[in-house]
Enzyme design. Structure first.
Site, PDB file in Angstrom:
ATOM      1  N   PRO A 191      36.297  43.933  21.400  1.00  0.00           N
ATOM      2  CA  PRO A 191      36.372  42.721  20.583  1.00  0.00           C
ATOM      3  C   PRO A 191      36.281  41.417  21.369  1.00  0.00           C
ATOM      4  CG  PRO A 191      38.507  43.812  20.714  1.00  0.00           C
ATOM      5  CD  PRO A 191      37.502  44.761  21.278  1.00  0.00           C
ATOM      6  N   ASN A 192      35.589  40.482  20.773  1.00  0.00           N
ATOM      7  CA  ASN A 192      35.427  39.104  21.267  1.00  0.00           C
ATOM      8  C   ASN A 192      34.484  38.974  22.461  1.00  0.00           C
ATOM      9  OD1 ASN A 192      37.285  37.871  19.356  1.00  0.00           O
ATOM     10  ND2 ASN A 192      38.893  38.925  20.496  1.00  0.00           N
ATOM     11  N   ARG A 251      33.422  31.544  25.301  1.00  0.00           N
ATOM     12  CA  ARG A 251      34.840  31.844  25.128  1.00  0.00           C
ATOM     13  C   ARG A 251      35.599  31.681  26.440  1.00  0.00           C
ATOM     14  NH1 ARG A 251      36.989  37.997  25.406  1.00  0.00           N
ATOM     15  NH2 ARG A 251      39.127  37.547  24.863  1.00  0.00           N
ATOM     16  N   TYR A 272      36.441  33.732  31.771  1.00  0.00           N
ATOM     17  CA  TYR A 272      35.395  34.747  31.646  1.00  0.00           C
ATOM     18  C   TYR A 272      34.017  34.298  32.142  1.00  0.00           C
ATOM     19  CZ  TYR A 272      38.941  37.012  28.802  1.00  0.00           C
ATOM     20  OH  TYR A 272      40.101  37.604  28.382  1.00  0.00           O
ATOM     21  N   ASN A 330      34.778  48.429  28.248  1.00  0.00           N
ATOM     22  CA  ASN A 330      35.688  47.297  28.334  1.00  0.00           C
ATOM     23  C   ASN A 330      36.348  47.214  26.960  1.00  0.00           C
ATOM     24  OD1 ASN A 330      37.078  44.915  28.427  1.00  0.00           O
ATOM     25  ND2 ASN A 330      35.409  43.722  29.339  1.00  0.00           N
ATOM     26  N   ALA A 339      40.926  43.415  24.203  1.00  0.00           N
ATOM     27  CA  ALA A 339      42.350  43.359  23.834  1.00  0.00           C
ATOM     28  C   ALA A 339      42.913  44.732  23.444  1.00  0.00           C
ATOM     29  CB  ALA A 339      42.542  42.365  22.693  1.00  0.00           C
ATOM     30  N   GLU A 366      36.904  52.293  33.152  1.00  0.00           N
ATOM     31  CA  GLU A 366      37.427  51.118  32.441  1.00  0.00           C
ATOM     32  C   GLU A 366      37.046  49.855  33.222  1.00  0.00           C
ATOM     33  OE1 GLU A 366      41.693  51.219  32.118  1.00  0.00           O
ATOM     34  OE2 GLU A 366      41.791  49.154  31.384  1.00  0.00           O
ATOM     35  N   HIS A 373      37.018  45.448  33.335  1.00  0.00           N
ATOM     36  CA  HIS A 373      37.432  44.127  32.845  1.00  0.00           C
ATOM     37  C   HIS A 373      36.776  43.048  33.683  1.00  0.00           C
ATOM     38  CE1 HIS A 373      40.394  45.962  30.284  1.00  0.00           C
ATOM     39  NE2 HIS A 373      40.722  46.730  31.305  1.00  0.00           N
ATOM     40  N   ARG A 417      47.198  38.137  35.199  1.00  0.00           N
ATOM     41  CA  ARG A 417      47.277  37.251  34.035  1.00  0.00           C
ATOM     42  C   ARG A 417      48.628  37.412  33.331  1.00  0.00           C
ATOM     43  NH1 ARG A 417      42.036  37.822  30.556  1.00  0.00           N
ATOM     44  NH2 ARG A 417      42.947  35.930  29.650  1.00  0.00           N
TER      45      ARG A 417
HETATM   46  C1  DQA Z   1      39.273  41.616  29.148  1.00  0.00           C
HETATM   47  C2  DQA Z   1      40.759  41.373  29.421  1.00  0.00           C
HETATM   48  C3  DQA Z   1      41.572  41.567  28.159  1.00  0.00           C
HETATM   49  O1  DQA Z   1      42.947  41.333  28.435  1.00  0.00           O
HETATM   50  C4  DQA Z   1      41.132  40.585  27.087  1.00  0.00           C
HETATM   51  O2  DQA Z   1      41.832  40.819  25.878  1.00  0.00           O
HETATM   52  C5  DQA Z   1      39.667  40.591  26.872  1.00  0.00           C
HETATM   53  C6  DQA Z   1      38.764  40.746  28.004  1.00  0.00           C
HETATM   54  C7  DQA Z   1      38.390  41.320  30.372  1.00  0.00           C
HETATM   55  O3  DQA Z   1      37.261  41.776  30.393  1.00  0.00           O
HETATM   56  O4  DQA Z   1      38.826  40.620  31.294  1.00  0.00           O
HETATM   57  O5  DQA Z   1      39.198  40.352  25.757  1.00  0.00           O
HETATM   58  O6  DQA Z   1      39.085  42.976  28.805  1.00  0.00           O
END
Ligand code: DQA
Length: 150
Positions: free
Chosen positions: A10-11, A18, A23, A72, A75, A96, A98, A105
């Protein structure tokens, strides 16, 4: 040719606009393009998807039309027992990824439900995290070493 599935949670469709301090300004399309190029060089077939929906992520994991998964979970990393269980249920190596370093963080981002069932976690290198994941995928798929893949 080994098949790699990439799932962006998501997002991540908003990358580039964003929270650019966290990011960066690169877009998801740019990441996917770069991954495609690198996968081609490594001799992998790659398919990438993005969804904001937890159930679509689970359906994509369960549809085991791939040899290795790069995910990835965004959240959902920190909340989803259901995604963890889907990964646990499939006998495929999972990496996994990120963009940000989740351990540097907020406290709530430090725990990943996925890490416990992944071959490994790559966190904190921006878009490069995905390329490092492809590098790791190459190692896992070519080695047959069960310690690398689980
Ligand atoms: C994320 C880190 C997560 O905590 C966050 O909710 C994201 C992006 C990252 O790629 O750094 O949406 O997965």
């Amino acid at each position: 040719m080994p098949k790699i599935k990439v799932i962006h949670g998501p997002n991540l469709n908003l990358l580039g606009q964003r929270e650019t301090k966290v990011y960066g300004t690169g877009t998801l399309a740019e990441i996917d393009d770069e991954m495609k190029k690198m996968a081609g060089q490594l001799g992998f077939e790659i398919s990438a998807m993005q969804t904001n929906s937890e159930s679509e992520i689970i359906d994509a994991i369960q549809k085991s039309d791939y040899d290795l998964l790069i995910i990835n979970p965004a959240a959902y990393t920190h909340t989803s027992v259901a995604i963890r269980d889907a990964i646990s249920a499939i006998a495929k190596p999972v990496i996994e990824v990120h963009l940000s370093n989740i351990h540097k963080r907020e406290e709530f981002r430090r725990h990943s439900f996925v890490a416990e069932v992944a071959a490994g976690q790559i966190s904190g290198f921006g878009p490069e995290s995905y390329m490092l994941a492809l590098k790791a995928a190459q190692k896992i798929l070519s080695s047959g070493d069960p310690q690398l893949s689980r």
